[in-house]
Enzyme design. Structure first.
Site, PDB file in Angstrom:
ATOM      1  N   HIS A 156       0.841  -1.194   0.000  1.00  0.00           N
ATOM      2  CA  HIS A 156       0.000   0.000   0.000  1.00  0.00           C
ATOM      3  C   HIS A 156       0.874   1.241   0.000  1.00  0.00           C
ATOM      4  O   HIS A 156       1.812   1.349   0.795  1.00  0.00           O
ATOM      5  CB  HIS A 156      -0.915   0.011   1.234  1.00  0.00           C
ATOM      6  CG  HIS A 156      -2.017  -0.985   1.141  1.00  0.00           C
ATOM      7  ND1 HIS A 156      -1.802  -2.326   1.292  1.00  0.00           N
ATOM      8  CD2 HIS A 156      -3.333  -0.843   0.894  1.00  0.00           C
ATOM      9  CE1 HIS A 156      -2.953  -2.975   1.156  1.00  0.00           C
ATOM     10  NE2 HIS A 156      -3.896  -2.104   0.913  1.00  0.00           N
ATOM     11  N   LYS A 590     -14.087   4.119   6.191  1.00  0.00           N
ATOM     12  CA  LYS A 590     -14.492   5.077   5.154  1.00  0.00           C
ATOM     13  C   LYS A 590     -15.999   5.010   4.925  1.00  0.00           C
ATOM     14  O   LYS A 590     -16.660   6.027   4.666  1.00  0.00           O
ATOM     15  CB  LYS A 590     -13.726   4.747   3.858  1.00  0.00           C
ATOM     16  CG  LYS A 590     -14.101   5.568   2.645  1.00  0.00           C
ATOM     17  CD  LYS A 590     -13.122   5.269   1.514  1.00  0.00           C
ATOM     18  CE  LYS A 590     -13.675   5.703   0.170  1.00  0.00           C
ATOM     19  NZ  LYS A 590     -14.369   4.662  -0.554  1.00  0.00           N
TER      20      LYS A 590
END
Length: 933
Positions: A156, A590
């Site tokens: 990531h 999120k």
């Protein structure tokens, strides 16, 4: 940053507070570099901005001071501004190094006390506690058998720091640690200071920004750096320390700790949204893994060659060793220059053959070959032959020091180094299956089938022994590539060992068909097979990744659906009746906000454990935590203790992402301390899972959390999903568009070329909010959720205080909120909000965020009984307080630069120098806050 323009010599390196001393020492060195590189003008401007920023933090109510500070920022000419940005950024690099060195120093201080004071969170503290609880040796062994932790490196893109910069950091850290040596002479201290001055100069003249995005194989090599530099040596040391402590507290027993702590990787295997991760790249990743493992063994064997000079004229060598040498002579061909000609030194003779077998292992084809090691087991057996021989002539000290470590390394790393996980988005598998079924005439429109029909069809195809794809079936390039990934896994298992890969992670798992599709595709490559007698072999496992709040709710039913199928249950039985399930902290946060995400993840852990238990299957939960607070980030030991003990099952996996890798594993001392704390936490967690404690208030508190979470979710989604102006506010009041131009990873910022919120990855979502000092994802809506429950009622506030005192989950959640609030700064965030073009929307949304911040802060202080946020962790509180005046100038500079750059771009132009300065502020703020995404 600096005390004055006059920089003292090594006499400065005397202070009662070693951390502050180091920071001041390095700050003064940086001051010398600034004067040397930019003259007194640069130095004086940096000092002036620093002093004004500190004053603003002390007396922020003075509007004149605030305006003067902003005017000072605006007045910098571009050349000077560039250097000021770099000065503050590099200062944070040095502060971070000093803090890491101090962690190592504190560990050494405890060890220097020779057992009089045992460091909290150490392995010894955990073993001592087991002894204090009167655990029997058998009970201790039960704890050890149940422990399992896999730490998985991911690619990531949250590591904003270049490898070259990290190398300089390591050299500075090494030099700084040497200054603690009391035996250094005055001249030696001066030389070290001169060397540090040289390193900081190199740091100043090294570009912090990458000039291109790294390739996937660049990322693979970056991950391998940590194995080469620290993990290959440190991981066995953790095992050795645990065995030392067990010997100390249970001296009547003989201890050999089973494997419980390993590292894995996604780098080179994670193709979700990254088209650059092809099957050939994955194959090369396997090769690079093996090459490093074999190179490390070669280094170790060469080191043994230098040590094991025992002669048959003096020592009584075992017959077993002599016979193994004769076997080697028959099987292994050595070049003349590699033959050890002193026949009286059998260990060295043996090691020459072992070295050749290791070299052959990396070059000879797969399959049984007597001239190489066909498995790590064969290599370990040769090492044990040497070990037994040494102990036979009373050289057991030598065996303990020199053989134990390499044997443990071979057990841990094998010839594959680290297990490589494969990951892909569920939609890719669906498209591949749809094409194969259409081309083979089995189903013309698979993607449009109802979910129940898909499950029935896939189950029937899995039960058939025949494969779907034959040579005469013409498939598209994307479908061939998808199938090739499974063939690569199978080929790797044959060549590099069964342990090199097992888990196939399915992003956005939303139905049982998503799991069955992967098993069916694996069948095409021989990873799953049904023999004529009906027996099932399966050498990989589809691992569902549940990410959104809705998916977490559906997860138990999805797992029931697949486990109700005999063919699927047989595949799990072939994996030892263990099923791995991954939970995504980033996307759930999120989707639902920090508080709701954490609560729903906890509920999912319980429900999934219960479902798997109904089928006699143990869970292995894989926690997809990021480095930042908004993505589930927390210290490794707290990550372990945050999991309910009853859900430990067959062990846990945790992702280690981005900047977490460099902060935890770039220095041996820090790597050891991180893994030691993890081991200590694991012992505690496993003990608790074997002896569960039930609180009378648990059920009542869960109802409270249900109520808080429901209100928090509504408040979060009202703003994020139901306010039509929110997405524009987010994009315009953060550096989101510019972050995509920072070359920190090979993977795109979005899964698709789309402006939809759903297609935005969680990393840039968190990264952008962190940069603009909101830290919105890490705390927003929590205050509203808590207020909905307590509503200023003192009795309910008392319940929350009791929950904070007695419930680990609630305490960790509240303390994470404290950390987020402490790092956020709504005054500076307001400067970013001023960039939003729709002023009405900007004012409305910003006021909503500010009001929520103030509410959350007020309620947390009421719950904890503290005067100020983070009073409970004064070390972190002080670190943030000291860092803020240095981060603030970078934030104000970033706002100014973003305004200028966006105005130019709106008119169709561009400015590479302005963009470069924006990206430099991004790096600096990331270093200052110790977080990216």
């Amino acid at each position: 940053m600096l005390d004055s323009g006059q920089h003292s010599n090594s006499g400065l390196y005397n202070s009662s507070n070693p951390l502050r001393r180091d920071i001041r020492f390095l700050g003064n060195i940086l001051g010398e570099v600034l004067v040397h590189q930019g003259g007194t003008e640069l130095f004086e401007n940096v000092e002036s901005i620093r002093e004004m920023s500190k004053s603003l933090r002390t007396d922020g109510s003075d509007p004149g001071l605030f305006e003067a500070f902003k005017q000072k920022i605006r007045s910098l000419n571009p050349g000077l501004r560039h250097q000021v940005i770099r000065a503050f950024s590099i200062y944070f690099h040095l502060v971070n190094i000093a803090e890491q060195v101090h962690r190592i120093r504190r560990k050494r201080d405890y060890e220097r006390s020779a057992g009089q004071s045992i460091q909290p969170g150490s392995i010894e503290s955990a073993v001592q506690e087991m002894r204090a609880k009167n655990l029997s040796p058998d009970e201790v062994r039960e704890v050890l058998r149940g422990m399992s932790l896999e730490l998985v490196m991911t690619a990531h893109p949250t590591e904003a720091t270049r490898r070259a910069i990290l190398d300089i950091h390591k050299r500075i850290g090494d030099d700084l640690m040497k200054l603690d040596d009391p035996s250094l002479t005055y001249r030696e201290r001066q030389q070290l200071r001169e060397h540090l001055l040289s390193e900081v100069m190199i740091l100043w003249q090294t570009d912090e920004l990458r000039d291109r995005k790294p390739t996937v194989l660049d990322e693979v090599r970056n991950g391998l750096y940590y194995f080469h530099e620290t993990l290959f040596d440190v991981l066995p040391d953790v095992y050795s320390e645990l065995e030392r402590c067990l010997d100390k507290y249970y001296p009547e027993e003989k201890w050999h700790v089973p494997l419980f702590l390993r590292f894995g990787s996604w780098i080179g295997g994670d193709r979700d949204g990254n088209p650059s991760v092809t099957s050939s790249v994955t194959w090369e990743t396997f090769r690079l893994h093996r090459a490093l493992a074999l190179r490390k063994y070669e280094e170790s064997l060469n080191a043994l060659m230098r040590v094991l000079s025992f002669s048959r004229n003096v020592a009584d060598i075992s017959q077993e060793l002599l016979e193994s040498i004769e076997k080697d002579r028959r099987e292994v061909e050595l070049r003349e220059d590699l033959v050890w000609h002193n026949e009286k030194e059998p260990y060295r003779i043996k090691l020459t053959y072992m070295l050749q077998r290791i070299r052959n292992t990396g070059s000879l084809p797969p399959g049984h070959h007597p001239a190489k090691y066909n498995s790590p087991r064969e290599f370990v057996e040769d090492l044990k032959i040497i070990d037994r021989s040494l102990r036979g002539h009373y050289a057991d000290y030598v065996a303990e020091i020199h053989l134990n470590k390499i044997i443990r390394q071979a057990e841990l790393f094998g010839f594959h180094l680290a297990q490589l996980d494969i990951r892909q988005h569920s939609k890719e598998h669906e498209a591949t299956i749809a094409e194969i079924l259409a081309k083979t005439g089995l189903e013309s429109d698979y993607e449009q089938l109802p979910e129940n029909d898909k499950v029935r069809l896939l189950a029937s195809l899995l039960e058939r022994r025949e494969l779907l794809v034959t040579e005469n079936v013409e498939l598209s390039e994307s479908t061939r590539e998808c199938l090739e990934v499974y063939r690569t896994m199978k080929r790797a298992q044959i060549e590099f060992g069964r342990e090199c890969t097992n888990s196939y992670l399915i992003s956005m798992t939303q139905g049982a068909s998503d799991i069955l599709e992967v098993l069916l595709l694996g069948k095409e490559a021989g990873l799953f097979a049904i023999a004529e007698d009906g027996s099932v072999t399966c050498t990989f496992q589809p691992v569902p990744l549940f990410e959104t709040i809705d998916d977490l709710h559906e997860a138990p039913d999805i797992m029931r659906t697949v486990l109700d199928l005999p063919v699927y249950r047989a595949s799990v039985a072939a994996q030892g009746n263990v099923h791995e399930i991954m939970l995504g902290y980033s996307d759930s946060n999120k989707d639902g906000g920090m508080l709701t995400a954490n609560w729903e993840l906890r509920n999912a852990l319980y429900r999934l454990t219960e479902v798997l238990g109904e089928y006699g299957i143990e869970p292995k939960f894989f926690h997809g935590r990021g480095g930042a607070l908004g993505r589930g980030g927390m210290p490794l030991n707290r990550s372990i203790l945050a999991q309910p003990p009853s859900t430990l099952g067959a062990g846990i996996k945790i992702t280690e992402q981005g900047e977490v890798l460099s902060s935890r594993y770039s220095m041996k001392g820090i790597a050891y301390r991180s893994l030691e704390q993890a081991t200590s936490a694991l012992i505690t967690a496993e003990w608790m899972s074997l002896h569960p404690h039930s609180d009378l208030y648990d059920h009542k508190w869960e109802n409270v959390m249900d109520e808080i979470s429901a209100e928090a979710l509504k408040a979060y989604q009202d703003l994020v999903f139901r306010d039509k102006d929110f997405l524009d506010f987010f994009k315009e009041s953060t550096p989101l568009p510019e972050i995509g131009e920072l070359n920190i990873g090979s993977r795109p910022a979005k899964r698709k070329n789309s402006e939809r919120f759903e297609d935005l990855r969680a990393i840039p979502w968190v990264f952008a909010w962190t940069q603009s000092r909101y830290l919105f994802p890490a705390w927003y809506a929590s205050g509203t959720g808590i207020r909905a429950y307590c509503a200023d009622r003192e009795d309910r506030l008392g319940v929350l205080r009791q929950m904070y005192q007695r419930w680990t989950f609630f305490r960790m959640m509240i303390d994470s909120l404290q950390m987020a609030l402490a790092k956020a700064d709504l005054r500076i965030a307001g400067e970013y909000a001023a960039m939003v073009r729709n002023r009405e929307a900007a004012n409305r949304i910003f006021e909503k965020i500010k009001t929520e911040y103030e509410l959350t802060e007020k309620l947390i202080l009421k719950i904890t009984g503290q005067q100020d946020i983070l009073d409970n962790t004064p070390v972190i509180q002080e670190s943030i307080r000291l860092r803020n005046p240095y981060v603030d100038p970078l934030s104000y500079l970033q706002v100014k630069l973003l305004k200028e750059l966006r105005e130019i771009r709106e008119q169709g132009g561009d400015d590479a120098n302005l963009l470069r300065e924006v990206l430099l502020t991004v790096n600096g703020i990331a270093a200052g806050l110790r977080n990216t995404g």
